[in-house]
Design an enzyme around this catalytic site. Structure first.
Site, PDB file in Angstrom:
ATOM      1  N   MET A  13       0.831  -1.205   0.000  1.00 12.54           N
ATOM      2  CA  MET A  13       0.000   0.000   0.000  1.00 12.54           C
ATOM      3  C   MET A  13       0.867   1.258   0.000  1.00 12.54           C
ATOM      4  O   MET A  13       0.588   2.227  -0.724  1.00 12.54           O
ATOM      5  CB  MET A  13      -0.931  -0.001   1.210  1.00 12.54           C
ATOM      6  CG  MET A  13      -1.793   1.253   1.321  1.00 12.54           C
ATOM      7  SD  MET A  13      -2.965   1.454  -0.050  1.00 12.54           S
ATOM      8  CE  MET A  13      -4.314   0.415   0.537  1.00 12.54           C
ATOM      9  N   LYS A  14       1.929   1.270   0.779  1.00 13.81           N
ATOM     10  CA  LYS A  14       2.791   2.445   0.848  1.00 13.81           C
ATOM     11  C   LYS A  14       3.420   2.749  -0.503  1.00 13.81           C
ATOM     12  O   LYS A  14       3.497   3.911  -0.920  1.00 13.81           O
ATOM     13  CB  LYS A  14       3.872   2.228   1.905  1.00 13.81           C
ATOM     14  CG  LYS A  14       4.880   3.361   2.030  1.00 13.81           C
ATOM     15  CD  LYS A  14       4.232   4.671   2.440  1.00 13.81           C
ATOM     16  CE  LYS A  14       5.294   5.742   2.714  1.00 13.81           C
ATOM     17  NZ  LYS A  14       4.686   7.052   3.009  1.00 13.81           N
TER      18      LYS A  14
END
Length: 295
Positions: free
Chosen positions: A171-172
């Site tokens: 996600m990052k």
């Protein structure tokens, strides 16, 4: 095993985010032990009540959780598996929270057989970290997340469990992919404006106030307008690293991401030109025409 939030908690890596996290924990009355590769970064936190360790293994002694916020995979390997690393002499009994942005598979590989590991993608800046206003996206076993959640909620206004270990990093990387492309797109628009005879600052104000701008573009437009890239919110070389990681993830999945690849190339070029420790908005320096040329 349940990991309590009354500490002590170790923070390893005291850059933009790590320093903010340590300050937040101290402000919440948590005992904090800190370590940084360059010891002077720990001095303000030591004056505020943190214990400053000389080695990662010393920093985590007696702690219930260790938060790693170092810059890249090599630094994380040193902190976890180096001669003085957290896992160098056996397992760490507390919760190991990897908040360094690295390749998702690298978190799994470096964590090895550690019994309680979370990887955390952090969304926010140094002020958000200090004020407990981050958004955290977490990967790891459900039981480990449940035990660590009170500590994470102390650091953030939103905590989301995404799934297995490595999910937080995935996600990052997606979020930083968007940020890198958006800021570069705005920088390109501003450079084209200046080359066309428009007022750069007016154009940037117009972009920032329009429906086309994201919040991060509005925020970074001020950097681009002022041309001040020191005291970075997020270093350009780290953005270059994350964009390269995103392209590698895409290639491993059989995907072609042309915008991401182009942004990665520009950020790497700007880093190689010596702007890597400036704010990521300094990517505009790789676009500026050289004096005395038509290019």
């Amino acid at each position: 095993m349940t990991y309590t939030t009354n500490g002590p908690v170790a923070v390893l890596g005291l850059g933009t985010m790590g320093g903010g996290l340590a300050s937040r924990l101290l402000g919440q009355g948590i005992q904090v032990r800190v370590w940084n590769r360059t010891p002077e970064r720990a001095e303000p936190l030591a004056r505020a009540g943190a214990f400053a360790a000389s080695r990662p293994s010393e920093a985590v002694a007696g702690t219930s959780a260790a938060i790693c916020t170092v810059a890249d995979g090599e630094a994380l390997r040193t902190v976890l598996r180096g001669p003085d690393g957290i896992l160098a002499r056996g397992g760490y009994p507390g919760a190991l929270i990897c908040a360094s942005t690295v390749a998702p598979d690298e978190v799994v590989r470096l964590a090895g057989d550690a019994p309680a590991v979370l990887d955390v993608g952090m969304l926010g800046n140094r002020d958000h970290a200090r004020d407990g206003e981050l958004r955290l996206f977490v990967g790891g076993e459900e039981r480990v997340f449940a035990d660590g959640r009170p500590l994470l909620e102390m650091l953030a206004k939103e905590v989301v469990h995404l799934g297995a270990l490595g999910s937080g990093m995935r996600m990052k990387l997606l979020l930083n992919l968007l940020m890198g492309i958006e800021v570069q797109a705005m920088a390109e628009a501003a450079e084209l404006a200046a080359a066309s005879g428009l007022d750069r600052k007016q154009v940037l104000r117009t972009i920032a106030g329009s429906g086309f701008a994201s919040p991060v573009m509005s925020f970074k437009s001020r950097r681009l307008a002022s041309g001040r890239f020191e005291e970075p919110d997020f270093r350009l070389r780290l953005m270059a690293k994350d964009l390269m990681l995103a392209t590698e993830q895409a290639e491993a999945s059989g995907l072609s991401l042309p915008l991401t690849a182009a942004a990665a190339e520009t950020h790497v070029s700007a880093t190689e030109q010596g702007f890597g420790d400036e704010d990521c908005a300094a990517v505009t320096r790789a676009l500026t025409r050289k004096p005395g040329t038509d290019k």
